[in-house]
Write a protein that holds these residues in place. Structure first.
Motif, PDB file in Angstrom:
ATOM      1  N   TYR A 208      -1.979  13.371  -9.492  1.00 36.37           N
ATOM      2  CA  TYR A 208      -0.808  12.805  -8.833  1.00 36.37           C
ATOM      3  C   TYR A 208       0.359  13.785  -8.829  1.00 36.37           C
ATOM      4  N   GLN A 209       0.300  14.722  -7.942  1.00 35.98           N
ATOM      5  CA  GLN A 209       1.350  15.730  -7.868  1.00 35.98           C
ATOM      6  C   GLN A 209       2.684  15.123  -7.442  1.00 35.98           C
ATOM      7  N   GLY A 210       2.611  14.202  -6.486  1.00 37.76           N
ATOM      8  CA  GLY A 210       3.834  13.649  -5.911  1.00 37.76           C
ATOM      9  C   GLY A 210       4.684  12.942  -6.942  1.00 37.76           C
ATOM     10  N   MET A 211       4.066  12.079  -7.726  1.00 36.36           N
ATOM     11  CA  MET A 211       4.836  11.307  -8.697  1.00 36.36           C
ATOM     12  C   MET A 211       5.359  12.200  -9.812  1.00 36.36           C
ATOM     13  N   ASP A 212       4.622  13.258 -10.130  1.00 40.17           N
ATOM     14  CA  ASP A 212       5.110  14.190 -11.143  1.00 40.17           C
ATOM     15  C   ASP A 212       6.477  14.735 -10.748  1.00 40.17           C
ATOM     16  N   ALA A 213       6.580  15.083  -9.463  1.00 42.91           N
ATOM     17  CA  ALA A 213       7.840  15.645  -8.980  1.00 42.91           C
ATOM     18  C   ALA A 213       8.966  14.625  -9.100  1.00 42.91           C
ATOM     19  N   VAL A 214       8.656  13.384  -8.723  1.00 41.21           N
ATOM     20  CA  VAL A 214       9.670  12.330  -8.794  1.00 41.21           C
ATOM     21  C   VAL A 214      10.146  12.143 -10.228  1.00 41.21           C
ATOM     22  N   LEU A 215       9.200  12.101 -11.137  1.00 43.09           N
ATOM     23  CA  LEU A 215       9.558  11.848 -12.536  1.00 43.09           C
ATOM     24  C   LEU A 215      10.299  13.037 -13.147  1.00 43.09           C
TER      25      LEU A 215
ATOM     26  N   HIS B 207       0.829  -1.204   0.000  1.00 44.51           N
ATOM     27  CA  HIS B 207       0.000   0.000   0.000  1.00 44.51           C
ATOM     28  C   HIS B 207       0.865   1.256   0.000  1.00 44.51           C
ATOM     29  N   THR B 208       1.940   1.211   0.783  1.00 43.81           N
ATOM     30  CA  THR B 208       2.825   2.380   0.854  1.00 43.81           C
ATOM     31  C   THR B 208       3.436   2.686  -0.513  1.00 43.81           C
ATOM     32  N   ILE B 209       3.913   1.646  -1.170  1.00 43.41           N
ATOM     33  CA  ILE B 209       4.518   1.865  -2.496  1.00 43.41           C
ATOM     34  C   ILE B 209       3.478   2.424  -3.464  1.00 43.41           C
ATOM     35  N   ALA B 210       2.294   1.819  -3.451  1.00 42.58           N
ATOM     36  CA  ALA B 210       1.248   2.278  -4.367  1.00 42.58           C
ATOM     37  C   ALA B 210       0.839   3.718  -4.044  1.00 42.58           C
ATOM     38  N   TYR B 211       0.711   3.993  -2.762  1.00 43.86           N
ATOM     39  CA  TYR B 211       0.265   5.339  -2.369  1.00 43.86           C
ATOM     40  C   TYR B 211       1.326   6.388  -2.723  1.00 43.86           C
ATOM     41  N   ASN B 212       2.604   6.001  -2.584  1.00 45.84           N
ATOM     42  CA  ASN B 212       3.669   6.951  -2.923  1.00 45.84           C
ATOM     43  C   ASN B 212       3.647   7.320  -4.403  1.00 45.84           C
ATOM     44  N   VAL B 213       3.156   6.413  -5.217  1.00 48.62           N
ATOM     45  CA  VAL B 213       3.056   6.715  -6.647  1.00 48.62           C
ATOM     46  C   VAL B 213       1.753   7.448  -6.946  1.00 48.62           C
ATOM     47  N   LEU B 214       0.671   6.985  -6.376  1.00 48.79           N
ATOM     48  CA  LEU B 214      -0.646   7.451  -6.790  1.00 48.79           C
ATOM     49  C   LEU B 214      -1.186   8.615  -5.951  1.00 48.79           C
ATOM     50  N   SER B 215      -0.801   8.665  -4.684  1.00 49.47           N
ATOM     51  CA  SER B 215      -1.259   9.731  -3.779  1.00 49.47           C
ATOM     52  C   SER B 215      -2.763   9.727  -3.547  1.00 49.47           C
ATOM     53  N   VAL B 216      -3.436   8.706  -3.951  1.00 41.37           N
ATOM     54  CA  VAL B 216      -4.884   8.628  -3.733  1.00 41.37           C
ATOM     55  C   VAL B 216      -5.176   7.291  -3.037  1.00 41.37           C
ATOM     56  N   GLN B 217      -5.801   7.400  -1.878  1.00 38.80           N
ATOM     57  CA  GLN B 217      -6.010   6.232  -1.026  1.00 38.80           C
ATOM     58  C   GLN B 217      -6.746   5.103  -1.752  1.00 38.80           C
ATOM     59  N   GLU B 218      -7.837   5.467  -2.381  1.00 35.09           N
ATOM     60  CA  GLU B 218      -8.677   4.454  -3.030  1.00 35.09           C
ATOM     61  C   GLU B 218      -7.922   3.766  -4.175  1.00 35.09           C
ATOM     62  N   ASP B 219      -7.188   4.576  -4.932  1.00 32.59           N
ATOM     63  CA  ASP B 219      -6.434   4.015  -6.051  1.00 32.59           C
ATOM     64  C   ASP B 219      -5.333   3.083  -5.550  1.00 32.59           C
ATOM     65  N   ALA B 220      -4.723   3.482  -4.442  1.00 34.62           N
ATOM     66  CA  ALA B 220      -3.661   2.641  -3.873  1.00 34.62           C
ATOM     67  C   ALA B 220      -4.238   1.296  -3.446  1.00 34.62           C
TER      68      ALA B 220
ATOM     69  N   VAL C  80       5.829  -5.550  -8.822  1.00 37.59           N
ATOM     70  CA  VAL C  80       4.477  -5.702  -9.371  1.00 37.59           C
ATOM     71  C   VAL C  80       3.636  -4.480  -9.011  1.00 37.59           C
ATOM     72  N   VAL C  81       3.721  -4.058  -7.759  1.00 37.18           N
ATOM     73  CA  VAL C  81       2.946  -2.886  -7.332  1.00 37.18           C
ATOM     74  C   VAL C  81       3.351  -1.660  -8.145  1.00 37.18           C
ATOM     75  N   ARG C  82       4.647  -1.484  -8.301  1.00 43.00           N
ATOM     76  CA  ARG C  82       5.114  -0.319  -9.062  1.00 43.00           C
ATOM     77  C   ARG C  82       4.558  -0.324 -10.483  1.00 43.00           C
ATOM     78  N   ASN C  83       4.608  -1.479 -11.124  1.00 42.80           N
ATOM     79  CA  ASN C  83       4.111  -1.559 -12.501  1.00 42.80           C
ATOM     80  C   ASN C  83       2.617  -1.278 -12.567  1.00 42.80           C
ATOM     81  N   LEU C  84       1.884  -1.883 -11.638  1.00 39.46           N
ATOM     82  CA  LEU C  84       0.439  -1.665 -11.648  1.00 39.46           C
ATOM     83  C   LEU C  84       0.104  -0.223 -11.319  1.00 39.46           C
ATOM     84  N   ALA C  85       0.853   0.331 -10.390  1.00 37.62           N
ATOM     85  CA  ALA C  85       0.596   1.724 -10.005  1.00 37.62           C
ATOM     86  C   ALA C  85       0.845   2.649 -11.189  1.00 37.62           C
ATOM     87  N   LEU C  86       1.890   2.351 -11.946  1.00 39.82           N
ATOM     88  CA  LEU C  86       2.179   3.201 -13.104  1.00 39.82           C
ATOM     89  C   LEU C  86       1.064   3.094 -14.144  1.00 39.82           C
ATOM     90  N   ASN C  87       0.578   1.880 -14.335  1.00 43.64           N
ATOM     91  CA  ASN C  87      -0.534   1.707 -15.285  1.00 43.64           C
ATOM     92  C   ASN C  87      -1.756   2.505 -14.847  1.00 43.64           C
TER      93      ASN C  87
END
Lengths: 272, 185
Positions: B91-98, B30-43, B73-80
């Motif tokens: 997803y403001q957070g991941m924009d910054a990372v990228l 969940h943490t990995i997914a949330y760090n990418v998506l920043s949205v609880q439900e999506d994570a 696997v989580v990272r790949n799914l989160a990116l999709n």
């Protein structure tokens, strides 16, 4: 997301497992200067407390000596004049007092040392430990090594094919697109593609079949070093991948799925 | 339960495998997914998809490092999922990372020099092994785990600015390593 960002994301996703595990389970060290001891010594030399104790102590010592000189020496001289037998005792007594004053200075000096040494003792080992850790990392087995996969073709699911391509057998890869001239992949591109396929081992594909309209689709031909295109794989003469049907030729079973990966490359290439 | 036993459950097609995975690695995924998506439900959706993918993939696969495998696997799914929903600009957070990662890529040289992801991963891994352990862990936690600069700075006991400078130096170092390996995207 830009293509570059996506590529880096995917590349980082594929970092070796042992590096990921180490990072996930490691507790960060307290960030310390590379050589804490030297830093502490430097800090000690320049700290206000150091100056206070050093120069303050020296001043007190000089003052004490001055007091002793003023108060005791005349007495000594007078004692010498009055009774030579008493002089050594008096002098000894006086110097004992002076000695105690000196002791009190020493104790301050000890305090100061204690103050600094306590800080120094809190320093964490950093340089040597880090070096050891890095060295130990280099001995970790490289998990990206391609493992040999031994699979009985009979055990494969209906929609799976086993891919095992020996690059030494591949001379070139020809991709025929309707409306375009044949595109021949160079040696390097073919090498990258085949290496990729070999790493994948088993590939899952959609088992749709061509209904006689294959001329509308691209054809993948792998030319092997002995010049043969061999026969089409009986079970999967065509592979339907991402909306495009590919026809494959190879003596290696499952070569058709190469198209899935070649497609991305070639479609970009053809569009140029 | 040990990872090997959880994987055995998958191989036995025992549905308890998913429950055990969720119990042991649910928060981690969940943490990995949330760090990418920043949205609880999506994570949460992403984590559930991860369990499904694990169920569908094991067997035939037998991951040797299950935790790292799940993370990938989580990272790949989160990116999709991120791709799917990106139009909503959530997803403001991941924009910054990228954005930060993009700086590492040398200028484009040739279109046809398409770098395969695993090869790039290998180059990055080799570079990571040359770093001090702390720097290596920091980079992975930031760019693989997607953890925020502020959280990492707090954990490392340094200011966010100092950490940002450190990350900047690491990215420059990575850029040099990629250029040295002639990786152009």
């Amino acid at each position: 997301m830009s293509d570059k960002g996506r590529k880096m994301y995917n590349g980082i996703t594929n970092i070796d497992d042992d590096i990921i595990m180490a990072a996930l389970e490691a507790k960060p060290k307290k960030v310390t200067p590379i050589n804490e001891e030297k830093t502490n010594k430097a800090k000690k030399k320049h700290s206000k407390m150091y100056y206070f104790y050093t120069w303050g102590g020296a001043a007190v010592a000089v003052l004490c000596l001055a007091v002793i000189g003023i108060a005791v020496l005349p007495t000594m001289f007078s004692s010498k004049n009055e009774s030579t037998s008493m002089a050594p005792n008096s002098a000894t007594s006086s110097w004992d007092e002076a000695g105690s004053a000196s002791d009190s200075f020493s104790s301050k000096g000890d305090d100061s040392d204690g103050w600094y040494s306590e800080e120094a003792s809190s320093a964490e080992p950093s340089e040597s430990q880090s070096t050891n850790d890095v060295n130990s990392q280099t001995t970790v087995e490289d998990s990206s090594t391609i493992e040999e996969v031994v699979i009985n073709p009979e055990d494969l699911e209906e929609n799976q094919i086993y891919v095992n391509i020996n690059f030494a057998d591949v001379k070139e890869i020809i991709v025929v697109y309707p409306g375009y001239e044949n595109v021949v992949m160079g040696y390097d591109d073919a090498y990258e593609t085949v290496t990729l396929i070999n790493k994948m081992g088993i590939l899952t594909v959609k088992d749709d079949y061509v209904d006689g309209t294959q001329s509308d689709y691209a054809t993948i031909i792998v030319v092997t070093t002995d010049g043969s295109l061999t026969e089409i794989m009986p079970k999967y003469p065509y592979v339907f991948v991402d909306g495009v049907v590919y026809k494959g030729n190879s003596k290696d079973k499952g070569i058709q799925n190469l198209a899935k990966y070649i497609n991305e490359f070639v479609s970009t290439y053809v569009e140029q | 339960m040990e990872d090997s036993k959880i994987i055995d459950l998958y191989w036995d097609r025992n549905e308890n495998a998913i429950a055990q995975t969720a119990q042991k690695y649910g928060n981690y995924c969940h943490t990995i997914a949330y760090n990418v998506l920043s949205v609880q439900e999506d994570a949460e959706e992403c984590v559930n998809d991860t369990y499904v993918q694990a169920w569908n993939t094991i067997p035939p696969q037998r991951p040797t490092m299950f935790k790292a495998w799940l993370g990938k696997v989580v990272r790949n799914l989160a990116l999709n999922l991120w791709d799917k929903n990106h139009a909503q600009k959530r997803y403001q957070g991941m924009d910054a990372v990228l954005d930060e990662l993009e700086e590492c890529i040398p200028a484009t040289q040739t279109v046809e020099s398409e770098i395969e992801d695993k090869e790039l991963g290998k180059v990055i891994s080799d570079w990571l092994r040359t770093l001090e352990e702390d720097d290596r862990n920091l980079f992975v936690r930031r760019y693989w785990g997607g953890e925020s600069v502020n959280d990492l700075a707090e954990e490392w006991g340094i200011t966010a600015n100092k950490l940002a400078q450190k990350m900047f130096r690491l990215r420059n170092s990575l850029k040099s390593a990629l250029e040295k390996e002639e990786v152009y995207l």
